[in-house]
Design a protein around this motif. Structure first.
Motif, PDB file in Angstrom:
ATOM      1  N   LEU A 146      23.121   3.060 -11.007  1.00  0.00           N
ATOM      2  CA  LEU A 146      21.939   2.548 -11.691  1.00  0.00           C
ATOM      3  C   LEU A 146      20.724   2.703 -10.791  1.00  0.00           C
ATOM      4  O   LEU A 146      20.830   2.652  -9.564  1.00  0.00           O
ATOM      5  CB  LEU A 146      22.129   1.072 -12.068  1.00  0.00           C
ATOM      6  CG  LEU A 146      23.314   0.765 -12.995  1.00  0.00           C
ATOM      7  CD1 LEU A 146      23.414  -0.735 -13.228  1.00  0.00           C
ATOM      8  CD2 LEU A 146      23.176   1.504 -14.312  1.00  0.00           C
ATOM      9  N   GLN A 205      29.671   4.016 -11.859  1.00  0.00           N
ATOM     10  CA  GLN A 205      28.316   4.026 -12.392  1.00  0.00           C
ATOM     11  C   GLN A 205      27.302   3.990 -11.268  1.00  0.00           C
ATOM     12  O   GLN A 205      27.564   3.426 -10.199  1.00  0.00           O
ATOM     13  CB  GLN A 205      28.087   2.837 -13.329  1.00  0.00           C
ATOM     14  CG  GLN A 205      26.764   2.847 -14.067  1.00  0.00           C
ATOM     15  CD  GLN A 205      26.560   4.102 -14.898  1.00  0.00           C
ATOM     16  OE1 GLN A 205      26.069   5.100 -14.395  1.00  0.00           O
ATOM     17  NE2 GLN A 205      26.949   4.061 -16.158  1.00  0.00           N
ATOM     18  N   TYR A 220      23.833  -4.483 -17.867  1.00  0.00           N
ATOM     19  CA  TYR A 220      24.757  -3.353 -17.936  1.00  0.00           C
ATOM     20  C   TYR A 220      26.199  -3.814 -18.137  1.00  0.00           C
ATOM     21  O   TYR A 220      26.885  -3.362 -19.057  1.00  0.00           O
ATOM     22  CB  TYR A 220      24.647  -2.510 -16.666  1.00  0.00           C
ATOM     23  CG  TYR A 220      25.744  -1.471 -16.557  1.00  0.00           C
ATOM     24  CD1 TYR A 220      25.747  -0.356 -17.386  1.00  0.00           C
ATOM     25  CD2 TYR A 220      26.790  -1.635 -15.657  1.00  0.00           C
ATOM     26  CE1 TYR A 220      26.764   0.582 -17.307  1.00  0.00           C
ATOM     27  CE2 TYR A 220      27.805  -0.693 -15.571  1.00  0.00           C
ATOM     28  CZ  TYR A 220      27.783   0.412 -16.400  1.00  0.00           C
ATOM     29  OH  TYR A 220      28.803   1.341 -16.328  1.00  0.00           O
ATOM     30  N   THR A 256      19.219  -6.372 -14.308  1.00  0.00           N
ATOM     31  CA  THR A 256      19.710  -5.060 -14.738  1.00  0.00           C
ATOM     32  C   THR A 256      21.230  -5.005 -14.717  1.00  0.00           C
ATOM     33  O   THR A 256      21.862  -4.488 -15.649  1.00  0.00           O
ATOM     34  CB  THR A 256      19.132  -3.959 -13.837  1.00  0.00           C
ATOM     35  OG1 THR A 256      17.703  -4.026 -13.854  1.00  0.00           O
ATOM     36  CG2 THR A 256      19.573  -2.581 -14.309  1.00  0.00           C
ATOM     37  N   SER A 315      22.899   7.727 -15.544  1.00  0.00           N
ATOM     38  CA  SER A 315      23.124   6.451 -16.184  1.00  0.00           C
ATOM     39  C   SER A 315      24.215   6.467 -17.235  1.00  0.00           C
ATOM     40  O   SER A 315      24.712   5.452 -17.598  1.00  0.00           O
ATOM     41  CB  SER A 315      21.878   5.923 -16.840  1.00  0.00           C
ATOM     42  OG  SER A 315      20.882   6.763 -16.856  1.00  0.00           O
TER      43      SER A 315
END
Length: 272
Positions: free
Chosen positions: A188, A186, A199, A195, A146
């Protein structure tokens, strides 16, 4: 000694010139046969000023868990890290290597193997057993995803790509790529709209305004995220999904036309 060092490095795929292997042997640890490699990590220069005039003051012995093809025979590198003092700047330091992070006993190669195994449909317990690490170590490697890729919220690539992949327990995880070089931006654990908005909302308005295109599949909530977070971005549908949609439509039309003919006719057989 040089020949032994080169052979062990070739077998373990270690390219650090500052690591010198001296010997290897087998040892029983907790009713399991371990292969132990003894090596020394040399500090060639001062990391602060670059001076070569160093005063050596012993070693710090670290047992590093390394990759192994046979989980029943764990591999341990007993690494002796040099402690040195620079005669020019009078600073103390300890030799470091890309083989393992500072204050850690799990090699980076083992962490990469664990991370690769996490993309498959395997439990954390089985991954830990196959790599001779604890379940907590597997959880820490997963948790590092993360924040491993982007440490700053002041920059985003101009071209992004959104998608999801199936991970442990068949759960779908979100992945964001750089559209230019395909590097991971990234990962997740979930792909829920809430979410993703949370972010990408952490990035500065300048970073989000820098995004020009976002490539994605046909999921409608990805489009909502782009419109909410990236004001200057254009939505690009991936060619794979467009071709897939056209293929399904063509097959559906083919079946409809095929059913209009008699099953014994030539037209039916050709369309089938």
């Amino acid at each position: 000694m040089s020949s032994l060092n080169n052979c062990i490095k070739f077998a373990l795929d270690i390219k650090d010139k500052n690591i010198v292997f001296k010997s290897f042997f087998y040892k029983m640890v907790q009713m399991k046969k371990h292969k132990i490699y003894e090596a020394e990590l040399i500090q060639p220069a001062c990391p602060c000023c670059g001076a070569l005039d160093l005063l050596h003051n012993g070693h710090l012995i670290t047992n590093i868990h390394y990759l192994t093809a046979n989980a029943s025979h764990p591999v341990i590198i007993r690494l002796a890290k040099q402690r040195v003092k620079c005669r020019d700047c009078n600073r103390w330091s300890m030799a470091q290597s890309e083989l393992v992070n500072k204050y850690c006993s799990i090699s980076n190669a083992s962490k990469l193997k664990v991370l690769s195994a996490l993309t498959e449909d395997s439990s954390m317990t089985s991954i830990a057993r196959e790599n001779n690490v604890s379940v907590n170590t597997v959880q820490r490697v997963l948790g590092s995803c993360s924040h491993h890729f982007l440490d700053s919220y002041e920059y985003l690539p101009a071209h992004l790509a959104f998608d999801e992949f199936k991970g442990v327990d068949r759960q779908l995880h979100f992945i964001c790529l750089n559209g230019d070089n395909h590097q991971v931006v990234q990962i997740l654990r979930t792909r829920y709209k809430k979410t993703l908005l949370k972010y990408f909302g952490r990035f500065s308005p300048q970073a989000r305004a820098n995004v020009k295109t976002v490539t994605m599949d046909l999921d409608f909530y990805y489009q909502d995220i782009v419109r909410a977070c990236f004001p200057n971005a254009q939505i690009v549908i991936a060619r794979f999904h467009m071709i897939q949609m056209l293929t399904r439509s063509f097959n559906s039309l083919r079946v409809q036309v095929m059913k209009t003919f008699d099953k014994r006719s030539r037209q039916y057989q050709l369309l089938k």
